[in-house]
Scaffold this active site. Structure first.
Site, PDB file in Angstrom:
ATOM      1  N   LYS A  41      -1.038  -1.024  -4.397  1.00 34.10           N
ATOM      2  CA  LYS A  41      -2.222  -0.200  -4.188  1.00 34.10           C
ATOM      3  C   LYS A  41      -1.789   1.219  -3.875  1.00 34.10           C
ATOM      4  O   LYS A  41      -0.971   1.443  -2.974  1.00 34.10           O
ATOM      5  CB  LYS A  41      -3.055  -0.773  -3.044  1.00 34.10           C
ATOM      6  CG  LYS A  41      -4.344  -0.007  -2.755  1.00 34.10           C
ATOM      7  CD  LYS A  41      -5.144  -0.671  -1.641  1.00 34.10           C
ATOM      8  CE  LYS A  41      -6.442   0.083  -1.368  1.00 34.10           C
ATOM      9  NZ  LYS A  41      -7.233  -0.537  -0.292  1.00 34.10           N
TER      10      LYS A  41
ATOM     11  N   TYR B 153       0.856  -1.193   0.000  1.00 31.91           N
ATOM     12  CA  TYR B 153       0.000   0.000   0.000  1.00 31.91           C
ATOM     13  C   TYR B 153       0.887   1.237   0.000  1.00 31.91           C
ATOM     14  O   TYR B 153       1.595   1.525   0.968  1.00 31.91           O
ATOM     15  CB  TYR B 153      -0.889  -0.013   1.246  1.00 31.91           C
ATOM     16  CG  TYR B 153      -2.159   0.802   1.141  1.00 31.91           C
ATOM     17  CD1 TYR B 153      -2.379   1.696   0.091  1.00 31.91           C
ATOM     18  CD2 TYR B 153      -3.153   0.686   2.100  1.00 31.91           C
ATOM     19  CE1 TYR B 153      -3.556   2.433   0.006  1.00 31.91           C
ATOM     20  CE2 TYR B 153      -4.336   1.421   2.028  1.00 31.91           C
ATOM     21  CZ  TYR B 153      -4.520   2.283   0.979  1.00 31.91           C
ATOM     22  OH  TYR B 153      -5.681   3.021   0.908  1.00 31.91           O
TER      23      TYR B 153
END
Length: 311
Positions: free
Chosen positions: A157, A132
């Site tokens: 992400k 992330y």
């Protein structure tokens, strides 16, 4: 492994502030029945930051039990290096299909250190890992390529909104993996990702997390389908009447990206309880506004369906 709209459940708490596992199971079961492409439990929307390790393990176990193989179940991991490893091990032990590796807290780190953090967490489990990119944990091209080449890292992400950097990362990672045959996924992880998804699609990021799915799955699915089918009129109507007003409301109070979603789940019939400090619950005025916004989104869908029937 993942496609479609991704479901990020909230973590319900009871009146005493303890995790309400029965309500969690009901919430997840209802969400999965609506048709997401995957379930991400105990992540940002699920208040990962406020959970203990024992609570986390039981949340993952119950989610896996309820989902029963219908879609993949990913679980959050993050915090200090030691904590992240503990949560990763727990996710595996309790049956998760993968991990979303959240940023370490407080410290701002160089990309090389972030890559090493990822390597060490990934080494304690064979579960697939999605990294992330956000806040204090921002990859550059070199570090993104480095972690993408780790055997179990399957996705990237983005929660920064820096399309310049993300575009270069997407191209660099694809080039680095081109001869390996490894499938690699890119996700838009901004809060209320629908707002920016048209721009992300243009740089090759087709997957995104939908907080809206947790309380209004029909709106989230309608938007996703409008993008997939090129129904620009419906896309723009949902942005104008639902998503843009939702973001304006969300931006009024820090933490509303979680608090409003949890309140929406309660408004839809599953009492998700309070948020844990330091988050705060929406005011009565803001709850009423959330109801109006959700009704407006559903009215857009109803109007689109009526137009289809009469066409």
């Amino acid at each position: 492994m993942l496609d479609g709209v991704l479901f990020f459940p909230v973590t319900p708490f009871d009146a005493q502030g303890e995790v309400d596992y029965d309500r969690l199971a009901e919430h997840i079961d209802r969400g999965v029945a609506a048709g997401p492409g995957g379930v991400f439990v105990a992540c940002g929307t699920g208040e990962f930051h406020a959970l203990g390790l024992t609570e986390f393990g039981e949340i993952v176990r119950r989610a896996v039990e309820v989902v029963a193989g219908r879609v993949p179940v990913f679980a959050g991991a993050g915090g200090s290096l030691v904590q992240a490893k503990e949560f990763a091990v727990s996710a595996k032990a309790n049956g998760a299909d993968g991990i979303l590796l959240l940023p370490p807290y407080l410290v701002t780190m160089p990309p090389a250190g972030l890559a090493e953090y990822t390597r060490q967490v990934a080494a304690v489990t064979d579960l697939p890992v999605i990294v992330y990119n956000r806040s204090n944990a921002v990859f550059d091209e070199a570090s993104a390529v480095q972690v993408a080449q780790l055997p179990t890292v399957i996705g990237f992400k983005d929660g920064t909104g820096d399309l310049d950097n993300v575009s270069r990362i997407v191209i660099a990672v694809k080039a680095a993996l081109a001869d390996t045959g490894k499938e690699f996924l890119f996700f838009n992880g901004l809060p209320t990702a629908e707002i920016t998804q048209q721009a992300y699609r243009a740089i090759g990021v087709t997957l995104y997390s939908s907080a809206t799915f947790a309380f209004a799955p029909e709106i989230a699915l309608a938007f996703y389908n409008s993008l997939e089918t090129g129904n620009t009129e419906l896309t723009e109507a949902l942005l104008r009447e639902f998503f843009h007003p939702l973001v304006r409301l969300r931006n009024k109070v820090p933490g509303y990206a979680v608090s409003l979603v949890k309140a929406g789940v309660t408004l839809e019939g599953i009492d998700a309880g309070p948020v844990r400090a330091p988050l705060v619950a929406p005011t009565a005025e803001h709850l009423a506004e959330l109801e109006r916004i959700t009704a407006a989104g559903r009215a857009v869908i109803a109007g689109a369906l009526a137009s289809t029937v009469t066409a």
